[in-house]
Design an enzyme around this catalytic site. Structure first.
Site, PDB file in Angstrom:
ATOM      1  N   HIS A  76     -29.330  80.722  29.851  1.00  0.00           N
ATOM      2  CA  HIS A  76     -30.780  80.968  29.804  1.00  0.00           C
ATOM      3  C   HIS A  76     -31.010  81.918  28.630  1.00  0.00           C
ATOM      4  CE1 HIS A  76     -31.423  79.532  34.055  1.00  0.00           C
ATOM      5  NE2 HIS A  76     -30.149  79.903  34.143  1.00  0.00           N
ATOM      6  N   PHE A  77     -31.597  81.411  27.541  1.00  0.00           N
ATOM      7  CA  PHE A  77     -31.787  82.255  26.355  1.00  0.00           C
ATOM      8  C   PHE A  77     -33.232  82.765  26.223  1.00  0.00           C
ATOM      9  CE2 PHE A  77     -27.789  80.765  23.793  1.00  0.00           C
ATOM     10  CZ  PHE A  77     -26.994  81.579  24.589  1.00  0.00           C
ATOM     11  N   ASN A 108     -36.316  77.265  32.239  1.00  0.00           N
ATOM     12  CA  ASN A 108     -37.230  78.218  32.903  1.00  0.00           C
ATOM     13  C   ASN A 108     -37.643  79.354  31.968  1.00  0.00           C
ATOM     14  OD1 ASN A 108     -34.567  79.174  33.062  1.00  0.00           O
ATOM     15  ND2 ASN A 108     -34.911  80.306  34.957  1.00  0.00           N
ATOM     16  N   HIS A 193     -29.960  72.975  40.601  1.00  0.00           N
ATOM     17  CA  HIS A 193     -29.744  74.263  41.266  1.00  0.00           C
ATOM     18  C   HIS A 193     -30.057  74.015  42.733  1.00  0.00           C
ATOM     19  CE1 HIS A 193     -30.269  78.851  41.474  1.00  0.00           C
ATOM     20  NE2 HIS A 193     -30.464  78.391  42.703  1.00  0.00           N
ATOM     21  N   HIS A 247     -23.353  75.766  39.450  1.00  0.00           N
ATOM     22  CA  HIS A 247     -22.851  76.975  40.127  1.00  0.00           C
ATOM     23  C   HIS A 247     -22.641  76.824  41.643  1.00  0.00           C
ATOM     24  CE1 HIS A 247     -27.175  77.244  40.443  1.00  0.00           C
ATOM     25  NE2 HIS A 247     -27.363  77.957  39.360  1.00  0.00           N
ATOM     26  N   ASP A 318     -23.872  80.394  33.324  1.00  0.00           N
ATOM     27  CA  ASP A 318     -25.163  80.795  33.886  1.00  0.00           C
ATOM     28  C   ASP A 318     -25.599  82.146  33.312  1.00  0.00           C
ATOM     29  OD1 ASP A 318     -27.515  80.744  35.256  1.00  0.00           O
ATOM     30  OD2 ASP A 318     -26.655  81.145  37.226  1.00  0.00           O
ATOM     31  N   HIS A 322     -31.374  89.869  32.278  1.00  0.00           N
ATOM     32  CA  HIS A 322     -32.573  90.669  32.566  1.00  0.00           C
ATOM     33  C   HIS A 322     -32.264  92.064  32.052  1.00  0.00           C
ATOM     34  CE1 HIS A 322     -34.164  87.503  35.172  1.00  0.00           C
ATOM     35  NE2 HIS A 322     -32.948  87.405  35.683  1.00  0.00           N
TER      36      HIS A 322
END
Ligand code: DOR
Length: 465
Positions: A76-77, A108, A193, A247, A318, A322
């Site tokens: 997730h970049f 997302n 997911h 995952h 994954d 944050h």
């Protein structure tokens, strides 16, 4: 093509852009002491090239191992919209510093990646800024289900990703009818997911009332994961669609999936293989909080067993950054997710060092596996004509992972302070050495990952049968 001894060359040309000399090379046949010549981004010769080849750049890799470039199929970049956590430049910089040569990025973001314009915006943002090759997932949801067959075949699209349970962001497809519409529209392997949204909602009080991050795997329990995995497999069976379950975190899902390998491929993360409840929550508090949660030892043991018996197809990081400020909010307001793209290979090499995993199996999980299950063109093995993507590692190097090594905008790793044996030294993306002697060099030159042109036709034949 000329074949001379063990040297295979496509032509009489003996001048390469890059020559990697002196290393042990992980080829499809196993570990071999050979040289590798690369021209125009591809592998053009393999063998004892001493004295017969010259090159613009020669990389003396004596004592090192050359692995096919590591492909991280889950990151997730955060670009666009959440660039205070991560962006495409920093994310891919962390990737190559960690020995990763290609990534698949998740939808997302803000806005979500739901249509052709959203996908194109990501490809445009990556141009001239991405250090490694890349492809982007389109999110599957009620608003775009009927467009997915077209969207999944756009250049640079890694496929379709569905969140059955809310994790971070607004992308959610939890209703059977919506899932059926998504499954019906498209042919490529659907990435999922799998956590059951209704059960998560019912049980959220466990997290709220306790305000204790150690309750994270209690709130998002085994049944939350198992129920969703069983449901999506049943729906995929109805529609003849193939799945990739991201995952996987429980022993129970592994037991269930073992009988479904004709339809389902399996990912595990280095976090679920390396961390363990409750210790990780006591030591790291919400830094260890991710979805699905890191669980107790017997689940971790089952994931290792699933690696050993061939059930697991790929390792994905994954990588879900944050900021430390966000992570410090009281649980469960603290967001789930941790960095991982840069530590994937060091952590897995350390597992090789401790004897949990063979180097050949690691290559299968991080290069050959992703190429095989996603139909990636020209990557995943060190072979003539393939992209010259290499993760060149020192299996004996001892290092300590520190936050200040982490390139992510968020600037932290759950492995801060951890000693490992095995480390990425040089990273080569399509013949360009972008990390040399552990330092970044050159310019970002990543381009879109190519997928087999005949992929959708081939799979159509199988799934219609
Ligand atoms: O813990 C997680 N965080 N799991 C996911 O699947 C999403 C991710 C995020 O985007 O932060």
């Amino acid at each position: 093509m000329n074949v001379t001894g063990n040297v295979i060359t496509p032509s009489a040309s003996r001048h390469a852009d890059l020559l990697v000399r002196g290393a042990t090379v992980m080829t499809p046949s196993g570990a071999e002491r050979i040289d590798v010549a690369c021209a125009q981004g591809r592998i053009v010769a393999l063998g004892d090239l001493c004295g017969t080849w010259s090159a613009e750049t020669t990389l003396d890799a004596t004592g090192l191992h050359v692995l096919p470039g590591v492909i991280d199929t889950q990151v997730h970049f955060r670009e666009p919209g959440l660039m205070h956590k991560e962006n495409l430049e920093a994310g891919t910089r962390g990737a190559v510093l960690g020995g990763v040569t290609a990534i698949f990025e998740m939808p997302n973001t803000a806005p979500l990646t739901l249509n052709a314009a959203d996908l194109q915006a990501k490809l445009d943002a990556a141009r001239g800024r991405a250090w490694c090759d890349h492809a982007f997932y389109v999110g599957g949801s009620a608003v775009n289900a009927e467009q997915l067959a077209e969207l999944e075949n756009l250049p640079g699209c890694a496929g379709v990703k569905v969140f059955m349970g809310s994790s971070f962001g607004d992308l959610l497809a939890d209703d059977d009818e919506v899932l059926r519409r998504i499954l019906r529209h498209g042919r490529r392997r659907l990435a999922v997911h799998a956590e059951d949204e209704a059960r998560l909602r019912e049980r959220k009080h466990i997290a709220v009332d306790s305000a204790d991050v150690r309750q994270h795997p209690v709130w998002r329990d085994v049944d939350s994961a198992l129920m969703a995995t069983q449901r999506i497999v049943r729906l995929a069976e109805e529609s003849g669609r193939r799945l990739h379950v991201l995952h996987v975190s429980t022993a129970e899902e592994m037991a269930f999936l073992a009988g479904r390998k004709h339809r389902v491929t399996v990912e595990v993360t280095p976090h679920h293989l390396s961390l363990q409840a409750p210790e990780c929550y006591e030591r790291l508090s919400s830094l260890a909080q991710m979805n699905p949660p890191v669980r107790e030892q017997h689940h971790r043991d089952a994931l290792w067993q699933a690696i050993r018996n061939g059930l697991v197809d790929v390792i994905g990081s994954d990588h879900a950054p944050h900021t430390l400020v966000e992570k410090a909010r009281p649980y469960p307001e603290s967001p789930s997710g941790m960095t991982g793209v840069q530590t994937l290979l060091p952590m897995m090499l350390d597992h090789v060092h401790t004897g949990r995993l063979s180097l050949q199996r690691l290559v299968d999980l991080t290069s050959a596996g992703p190429a095989r299950i996603f139909g990636i063109e020209g990557k995943g093995r060190i072979a003539l004509g393939y992209d010259a993507d290499f993760s060149i590692v020192d299996l004996r190097a001892q290092r300590v992972i520190h936050n200040d090594w982490i390139a992510s905008v968020s600037g932290w790793t759950p492995y801060d302070g951890q000693a490992v044996t095995g480390w990425p030294i040089n990273t080569v993306v399509r013949g360009c050495c972008v990390v040399r002697d552990e330092a970044l060099t050159g310019e970002p030159q990543g381009t879109a990952v190519r997928f087999l042109e005949s992929w959708s036709q081939e799979t159509r034949g199988e799934s219609d049968a």
